[in-house]
Design a protein around this motif. Structure first.
Motif, PDB file in Angstrom:
ATOM      1  N   PHE A 230       0.889  -1.190   0.003  1.00 38.44           N
ATOM      2  CA  PHE A 230      -0.013  -0.097  -0.016  1.00 38.44           C
ATOM      3  C   PHE A 230       0.914   1.165   0.069  1.00 38.44           C
ATOM      4  CE2 PHE A 230      -3.258  -3.119   0.792  1.00 38.44           C
ATOM      5  CZ  PHE A 230      -4.381  -2.307   0.436  1.00 38.44           C
ATOM      6  N   THR A 231       2.155   1.301  -0.083  1.00 45.18           N
ATOM      7  CA  THR A 231       3.065   2.271  -0.219  1.00 45.18           C
ATOM      8  C   THR A 231       3.173   2.873  -1.657  1.00 45.18           C
ATOM      9  OG1 THR A 231       4.224   1.752   1.717  1.00 45.18           O
ATOM     10  CG2 THR A 231       5.423   3.161   0.200  1.00 45.18           C
ATOM     11  N   ASN A 232       2.955   3.850  -1.948  1.00 45.68           N
ATOM     12  CA  ASN A 232       2.896   4.433  -3.289  1.00 45.68           C
ATOM     13  C   ASN A 232       4.010   5.742  -3.340  1.00 45.68           C
ATOM     14  OD1 ASN A 232       1.793   4.279  -6.085  1.00 45.68           O
ATOM     15  ND2 ASN A 232       1.316   6.227  -5.881  1.00 45.68           N
ATOM     16  N   LEU A 233       4.799   5.469  -4.197  1.00 46.37           N
ATOM     17  CA  LEU A 233       5.982   6.590  -4.342  1.00 46.37           C
ATOM     18  C   LEU A 233       6.029   7.247  -5.695  1.00 46.37           C
ATOM     19  CD1 LEU A 233       8.708   5.197  -2.097  1.00 46.37           C
ATOM     20  CD2 LEU A 233       7.159   6.742  -1.379  1.00 46.37           C
ATOM     21  N   PRO A 234       5.096   8.068  -6.031  1.00 47.36           N
ATOM     22  CA  PRO A 234       5.187   8.882  -7.517  1.00 47.36           C
ATOM     23  C   PRO A 234       6.646   9.488  -7.724  1.00 47.36           C
ATOM     24  CG  PRO A 234       3.918  10.240  -5.900  1.00 47.36           C
ATOM     25  CD  PRO A 234       4.466   9.124  -5.019  1.00 47.36           C
ATOM     26  N   GLY A 235       6.977   9.569  -8.894  1.00 48.74           N
ATOM     27  CA  GLY A 235       8.173  10.343  -9.352  1.00 48.74           C
ATOM     28  C   GLY A 235       8.092  11.773  -9.489  1.00 48.74           C
ATOM     29  N   LEU A 236       8.959  12.569  -9.873  1.00 51.91           N
ATOM     30  CA  LEU A 236       8.616  13.954 -10.140  1.00 51.91           C
ATOM     31  C   LEU A 236       7.986  14.148 -11.645  1.00 51.91           C
ATOM     32  CD1 LEU A 236      11.890  15.492  -8.705  1.00 51.91           C
ATOM     33  CD2 LEU A 236       9.798  14.725  -7.440  1.00 51.91           C
ATOM     34  N   LYS A 237       8.201  13.137 -12.584  1.00 50.47           N
ATOM     35  CA  LYS A 237       7.388  13.261 -13.873  1.00 50.47           C
ATOM     36  C   LYS A 237       6.259  12.833 -14.087  1.00 50.47           C
ATOM     37  CE  LYS A 237      11.987  13.686 -16.328  1.00 50.47           C
ATOM     38  NZ  LYS A 237      12.652  13.164 -17.370  1.00 50.47           N
ATOM     39  N   ARG A 238       5.345  13.210 -14.771  1.00 53.39           N
ATOM     40  CA  ARG A 238       3.878  12.899 -14.737  1.00 53.39           C
ATOM     41  C   ARG A 238       4.007  11.442 -15.149  1.00 53.39           C
ATOM     42  NH1 ARG A 238      -1.133  14.968 -15.779  1.00 53.39           N
ATOM     43  NH2 ARG A 238      -2.356  13.726 -17.076  1.00 53.39           N
ATOM     44  N   ASP A 239       3.251  10.712 -14.296  1.00 54.21           N
ATOM     45  CA  ASP A 239       2.796   9.304 -14.475  1.00 54.21           C
ATOM     46  C   ASP A 239       4.307   8.282 -14.234  1.00 54.21           C
ATOM     47  OD1 ASP A 239       0.287   9.663 -15.316  1.00 54.21           O
ATOM     48  OD2 ASP A 239       0.766   9.869 -17.403  1.00 54.21           O
ATOM     49  N   GLY A 244       5.461   1.883  -7.368  1.00 50.62           N
ATOM     50  CA  GLY A 244       4.227   1.709  -7.319  1.00 50.62           C
ATOM     51  C   GLY A 244       3.524   0.842  -6.652  1.00 50.62           C
ATOM     52  N   ALA A 245       2.576   1.251  -5.859  1.00 58.04           N
ATOM     53  CA  ALA A 245       1.615   0.207  -4.862  1.00 58.04           C
ATOM     54  C   ALA A 245       0.603  -0.424  -5.794  1.00 58.04           C
ATOM     55  CB  ALA A 245       1.144   1.035  -3.874  1.00 58.04           C
ATOM     56  N   PRO A 246       0.425  -1.633  -5.875  1.00 57.96           N
ATOM     57  CA  PRO A 246      -0.508  -2.199  -6.472  1.00 57.96           C
ATOM     58  C   PRO A 246      -1.865  -1.963  -6.092  1.00 57.96           C
ATOM     59  CG  PRO A 246       0.475  -3.893  -5.064  1.00 57.96           C
ATOM     60  CD  PRO A 246       1.355  -2.691  -5.031  1.00 57.96           C
ATOM     61  N   PHE A 247      -2.183  -1.390  -4.756  1.00 60.55           N
ATOM     62  CA  PHE A 247      -3.356  -1.066  -4.390  1.00 60.55           C
ATOM     63  C   PHE A 247      -3.552   0.147  -4.025  1.00 60.55           C
ATOM     64  CE2 PHE A 247      -2.498  -5.533  -2.817  1.00 60.55           C
ATOM     65  CZ  PHE A 247      -3.600  -6.399  -3.451  1.00 60.55           C
ATOM     66  N   TRP A 248      -2.565   0.985  -4.582  1.00 58.84           N
ATOM     67  CA  TRP A 248      -2.696   2.445  -4.389  1.00 58.84           C
ATOM     68  C   TRP A 248      -3.948   3.120  -4.783  1.00 58.84           C
ATOM     69  CZ3 TRP A 248      -3.540   6.821  -7.746  1.00 58.84           C
ATOM     70  CH2 TRP A 248      -3.366   8.131  -7.222  1.00 58.84           C
ATOM     71  N   GLY A 249      -4.770   3.925  -3.752  1.00 59.32           N
ATOM     72  CA  GLY A 249      -6.030   4.514  -3.949  1.00 59.32           C
ATOM     73  C   GLY A 249      -6.849   3.749  -3.279  1.00 59.32           C
ATOM     74  N   GLN A 250      -6.655   2.682  -2.559  1.00 60.56           N
ATOM     75  CA  GLN A 250      -7.521   1.939  -1.922  1.00 60.56           C
ATOM     76  C   GLN A 250      -7.280   2.015  -0.468  1.00 60.56           C
ATOM     77  OE1 GLN A 250      -8.083  -2.181  -3.109  1.00 60.56           O
ATOM     78  NE2 GLN A 250      -8.016  -1.617  -5.273  1.00 60.56           N
TER      79      GLN A 250
END
Length: 253
Positions: A230-239, A244-250
């Protein structure tokens, strides 16, 4: 000779602030109120002076009334002017506060940009490496659980101190309560041919409830929701994602 003109009051001197102007306005307001009260008192007594027939006293009273009217005019003029001065000072004070707030926001955002652009990427990369290593270690346990030796308990794949899933569909833990009946006379449990639930038999049996531990299944009925999932670490660029967490947003509920 004509009296020299008094210098015109400035709208707001450099040393004045809002509180100073409010105090000065209160003083002017008190002067205006006193002048109005004096005029009213004098005019209330004018009828008695007229009735008394004293011309000198009446002329003196009228001069005092006119003087009170001039005091009112002066006080009202100063009050109006100082009210405008106070309003201008309050507007300027509010704008000064807002400018300071904006300057603080600019400094805060500059620091935020530095944190995100300079400190976040290496910290996120380090955390992503930790999470990936944790997933690899969990995979070792999952692989072993799929090929358990006979009679062996599965290895727990839960790294967090608290299990937040559910092992069994109908139970919050690995225990279940069971009720059985014991014959009051013999002490034996009810067998398959006994009928302790019949009304005629109830006096012969005692109901006993026990907690029974159940074997833990390899996979929970309601899966545990782990930090690594459930940990999600976005980068500085779009998308772009550092991790990336498989359950991101839940929600983890």
């Amino acid at each position: 000779m004509r009296a020299p003109k008094r210098p015109k009051e400035k709208a707001a001197t450099a040393g004045n602030n809002v509180e100073d102007l409010r105090r000065e306005l209160a003083t002017v307001d008190a002067e205006r109120a006193d002048a109005i009260r004096t005029r009213c008192d004098l005019e209330d007594g004018r009828a008695d002076t007229v009735e008394a027939g004293d011309l000198d006293a009446l002329e003196a009273l009228d001069r005092d009334i006119e003087r009170a009217k001039r005091r009112i005019d002066i006080a009202e003029s100063r009050h109006a002017r100082m009210t405008l001065d106070l309003q201008a000072a309050e507007i300027e004070a509010e704008q000064t506060r807002r400018r300071a707030l904006r300057a603080e926001a600019e400094a805060a955002m500059a620091e935020m940009q530095r944190l995100i652009q300079e400190e976040y990427p290496p910290a996120a990369i380090k955390l992503a490496a930790l999470l990936n290593r944790a997933k690899e270690l969990r995979t070792v346990a999952i692989r072993a659980n799929n090929e358990l030796p006979e009679g062996a308990e599965p290895v727990s794949t839960i790294a967090e101190p608290e299990f937040n899933g559910r092992w069994l569909k109908d139970s919050k833990d690995l225990t279940v309560e069971r009720t059985y009946y014991v014959n009051k006379t013999t002490g034996h449990r009810a067998g398959p041919h006994d009928c302790p639930m019949l009304h005629s038999e109830r006096g012969k049996w005692d109901a006993v409830t026990e907690t029974v531990e159940l074997p833990r299944p390899i996979y929970p009925d309601v899966p545990h929701q782990s930090v690594v999932d459930f940990t999600n670490l976005p980068g500085l660029k779009r998308d772009a994602y550092i991790y990336g967490a498989p359950f991101w947003g839940q929600p983890r509920a």
